[in-house]
Write an enzyme that holds these catalytic residues in place. Structure first.
Site, PDB file in Angstrom:
ATOM      1  N   CYS A 116     -32.786  -9.443   5.158  1.00  0.00           N
ATOM      2  CA  CYS A 116     -33.136  -9.625   3.749  1.00  0.00           C
ATOM      3  C   CYS A 116     -32.318  -8.639   2.919  1.00  0.00           C
ATOM      4  CB  CYS A 116     -34.628  -9.362   3.532  1.00  0.00           C
ATOM      5  SG  CYS A 116     -35.220  -9.689   1.843  1.00  0.00           S
TER       6      CYS A 116
ATOM      7  N   SER B 109     -44.681 -10.869  -5.095  1.00  0.00           N
ATOM      8  CA  SER B 109     -44.882  -9.560  -4.481  1.00  0.00           C
ATOM      9  C   SER B 109     -44.722  -8.488  -5.544  1.00  0.00           C
ATOM     10  CB  SER B 109     -43.873  -9.362  -3.340  1.00  0.00           C
ATOM     11  OG  SER B 109     -44.133 -10.314  -2.336  1.00  0.00           O
ATOM     12  N   LEU B 110     -45.827  -8.041  -6.082  1.00  0.00           N
ATOM     13  CA  LEU B 110     -45.769  -7.116  -7.225  1.00  0.00           C
ATOM     14  C   LEU B 110     -45.769  -5.658  -6.745  1.00  0.00           C
ATOM     15  CD1 LEU B 110     -45.644  -7.587 -10.324  1.00  0.00           C
ATOM     16  CD2 LEU B 110     -48.066  -6.965 -10.392  1.00  0.00           C
TER      17      LEU B 110
ATOM     18  N   CYS C 237     -45.988 -18.568   9.497  1.00  0.00           N
ATOM     19  CA  CYS C 237     -45.233 -17.730   8.572  1.00  0.00           C
ATOM     20  C   CYS C 237     -43.772 -17.832   9.006  1.00  0.00           C
ATOM     21  CB  CYS C 237     -45.772 -16.300   8.716  1.00  0.00           C
ATOM     22  SG  CYS C 237     -44.891 -15.084   7.751  1.00  0.00           S
TER      23      CYS C 237
ATOM     24  N   GLU D 280     -37.705 -14.367  13.216  1.00  0.00           N
ATOM     25  CA  GLU D 280     -39.030 -14.491  13.799  1.00  0.00           C
ATOM     26  C   GLU D 280     -39.902 -15.413  12.951  1.00  0.00           C
ATOM     27  OE1 GLU D 280     -39.864 -10.352  16.046  1.00  0.00           O
ATOM     28  OE2 GLU D 280     -39.630 -10.154  13.890  1.00  0.00           O
TER      29      GLU D 280
HETATM   30  N1  SAH Z   1     -39.342 -11.729   0.343  1.00  0.00           N
HETATM   31  C1  SAH Z   1     -40.575 -12.376   0.096  1.00  0.00           C
HETATM   32  C2  SAH Z   1     -41.302 -12.876   1.320  1.00  0.00           C
HETATM   33  C3  SAH Z   1     -41.359 -12.015   2.562  1.00  0.00           C
HETATM   34  S1  SAH Z   1     -42.493 -10.678   2.687  1.00  0.00           S
HETATM   35  C4  SAH Z   1     -41.494 -11.465  -0.708  1.00  0.00           C
HETATM   36  O1  SAH Z   1     -41.165 -10.300  -0.851  1.00  0.00           O
HETATM   37  O2  SAH Z   1     -42.489 -11.946  -1.239  1.00  0.00           O
HETATM   38  C5  SAH Z   1     -44.117 -11.273   2.624  1.00  0.00           C
HETATM   39  C6  SAH Z   1     -45.071 -10.286   1.995  1.00  0.00           C
HETATM   40  O3  SAH Z   1     -45.255  -9.115   2.826  1.00  0.00           O
HETATM   41  C7  SAH Z   1     -44.569  -9.743   0.666  1.00  0.00           C
HETATM   42  O4  SAH Z   1     -45.612  -9.697  -0.259  1.00  0.00           O
HETATM   43  C8  SAH Z   1     -44.131  -8.342   1.048  1.00  0.00           C
HETATM   44  O5  SAH Z   1     -44.054  -7.501  -0.052  1.00  0.00           O
HETATM   45  C9  SAH Z   1     -45.185  -7.954   2.029  1.00  0.00           C
HETATM   46  N2  SAH Z   1     -44.834  -6.798   2.842  1.00  0.00           N
HETATM   47  C10 SAH Z   1     -43.606  -6.365   3.181  1.00  0.00           C
HETATM   48  N3  SAH Z   1     -43.671  -5.267   3.945  1.00  0.00           N
HETATM   49  C11 SAH Z   1     -44.978  -4.994   4.111  1.00  0.00           C
HETATM   50  C12 SAH Z   1     -45.701  -3.992   4.827  1.00  0.00           C
HETATM   51  N4  SAH Z   1     -45.060  -3.053   5.513  1.00  0.00           N
HETATM   52  N5  SAH Z   1     -47.048  -4.023   4.775  1.00  0.00           N
HETATM   53  C13 SAH Z   1     -47.688  -4.998   4.093  1.00  0.00           C
HETATM   54  N6  SAH Z   1     -47.081  -5.965   3.419  1.00  0.00           N
HETATM   55  C14 SAH Z   1     -45.734  -5.965   3.409  1.00  0.00           C
END
Ligand code: SAH
Length: 396
Positions: free
Chosen positions: A126, A238-239, A119, A106
């Site tokens: 993943c 993504s911390l 995006c 998507e």
């Molecule tokens: N794998 C990469 C990019 C994809 S996710 C990453 O982890 O950075 C993009 C962002 O969305 C990341 O910061 C991820 O942690 C966040 N994310 C994932 N699931 C989420 C959710 N249910 N609610 C809010 N943010 C979320």
């Protein structure tokens, strides 16, 4: 909740058909020459591809007799739209794409008054297994090729240019690698995609470095590799937790690279580029939103070149968690700002169409919709080597 294993090596699958966007300019010129055409036709094809032209009949600068052949050979349709879903009065549009082998990904296009952001996905599924993320819970199907990633951005640019999004014809200004997948686990193809995004038109999309964001769970060797590339794209980490104990459970890769190591690598990126990085932090009620964690995060970041992007958790199927209540969000923001850390709360565009962060799963009930989508009859080349984390081959 089931605990998924971390998966670094993408399953071996048949490669997508050859596409111009996977090739260097030289390789594309050679490929055209092999088809008995002058090499400059490769540049003409590139111009059409990045302008979003897919119909050979519109490629009037190519002799009519060779349009179909050249397009079939170098611009095969790799992404078949299965459906669009819109929200925000049409200004947010999620597209489900079917790939040549049936894999689904998507992308989400979001139009704002002063910018338009897409995006995009870098993998089908993943392997990073974050328990709060729908994509993480679906596991890794495969890496996308560069052309499959670039194609999502090109389609978004074309949708903007053609006025498909309310607000009249416009320009795609931003790309974020925040769709499905971990971009730095598919390094070589994401690197190629960055080139395509940043190369001026007509040989690329001509975006500016700061309007392209690579978001990662924190694959330290790959962040370091990106630092060495000399690019200045925006880095997002993504911390989701300031302490290793909690982060080990929320972002399982933390069992391999700890908070300190991830931020150290991001710091070096910031030092090299002179640009702030973003720290992504999904606020999850009673999990990571406590005042003491805000203080811990503030202490951790106050002397770093970072800003915090808080994302109220978007609900995902099967997860017991939900977003922090507004008062807890406000308290969290106030404590970070008091510590001197620039902080914003991300809007959750597209959450009603499961198009917001972490909601992309591409699974539910689409079997009916894809019926009748022609499968592409192309010889399938041999599979590629599996991908070793942060050090995969540069093929692809
Ligand atoms: N794998 C990469 C990019 C994809 S996710 C990453 O982890 O950075 C993009 C962002 O969305 C990341 O910061 C991820 O942690 C966040 N994310 C994932 N699931 C989420 C959710 N249910 N609610 C809010 N943010 C979320």
């Amino acid at each position: 909740m089931t605990v998924l294993p971390l998966v670094f090596d993408a399953p071996r699958r048949a490669k997508p058909p050859r596409h111009l966007a996977d090739l260097t300019r030289e390789e594309a010129r050679d490929a055209v020459a092999e088809l008995g055409q002058p090499a400059f036709r490769a540049d003409q094809l590139a111009r059409h591809f990045y302008a979003g032209v897919t119909d050979p009949a519109q490629m009037t600068d190519l002799p009519a007799a060779v349009r179909e052949d050249l397009t079939a050979a170098l611009l095969p349709g790799l992404l078949t739209p299965v459906r669009h879903q819109s929200a925000d009065g049409g200004r947010t549009r999620k597209t489900l794409w079917r790939l040549h082998d049936g894999a689904l990904v998507e992308s989400v296009l979001m139009r704002y008054p002063e910018r338009a952001t897409v995006c995009i996905s870098s993998q089908a599924g993943c392997g990073m297994a974050c328990p709060f993320c729908a994509t993480g819970q679906s596991g890794l199907t495969r890496n996308l090729s560069a052309a499959e990633i670039i194609g999502q951005a090109v389609a978004a640019a074309a949708a903007m240019a053609n006025g498909e999004i309310p607000g009249g014809p416009g320009r795609l200004s931003n790309v974020v690698f925040m769709g499905m997948g971990e971009p730095l686990a598919n390094y070589a193809r994401v690197r190629k995609t960055l080139d395509a995004l940043l190369t001026p038109a007509p040989h690329g999309l001509g975006l500016s470095q700061r309007s392209v964001t690579v978001s990662t769970v924190g694959l330290v060797p790959a962040i370091r590799r990106l630092t060495d590339e000399g690019l200045n794209v925006t880095l997002a980490v993504s911390l989701h937790a300031p302490d290793d104990e909690l982060r080990d459970t929320l972002v399982p890769i933390n069992t391999r690279w700890k908070v300190g190591e991830v931020l150290g690598a991001a710091d070096d990126y910031a030092r090299r580029t002179g640009r702030r990085y973003s720290v992504e932090y999904a606020l999850i009620r009673d999990v990571n939103d406590q005042p003491f964690r805000a203080d811990l995060l503030g202490k951790l970041l106050k002397s770093r070149l970072a800003h915090v992007n808080l994302i109220p958790l978007n609900p995902t199927p099967g997860s017991p968690w939900d977003a922090s209540p507004i008062p807890a969000q406000r308290e969290f923001v106030a404590r970070l700002r008091a510590a001197g850390v620039p902080t914003t709360v991300r809007d959750t565009r597209g959450s009603d169409i499961d198009g917001a962060c972490g909601q992309l799963a591409a699974a539910d009930g689409i079997e009916d919709t894809v019926e009748g989508v022609p499968s592409i009859a192309v010889p399938v080349p041999a599979v590629e080597e599996g991908v070793a984390l942060g050090a995969e081959s540069d093929q692809g």
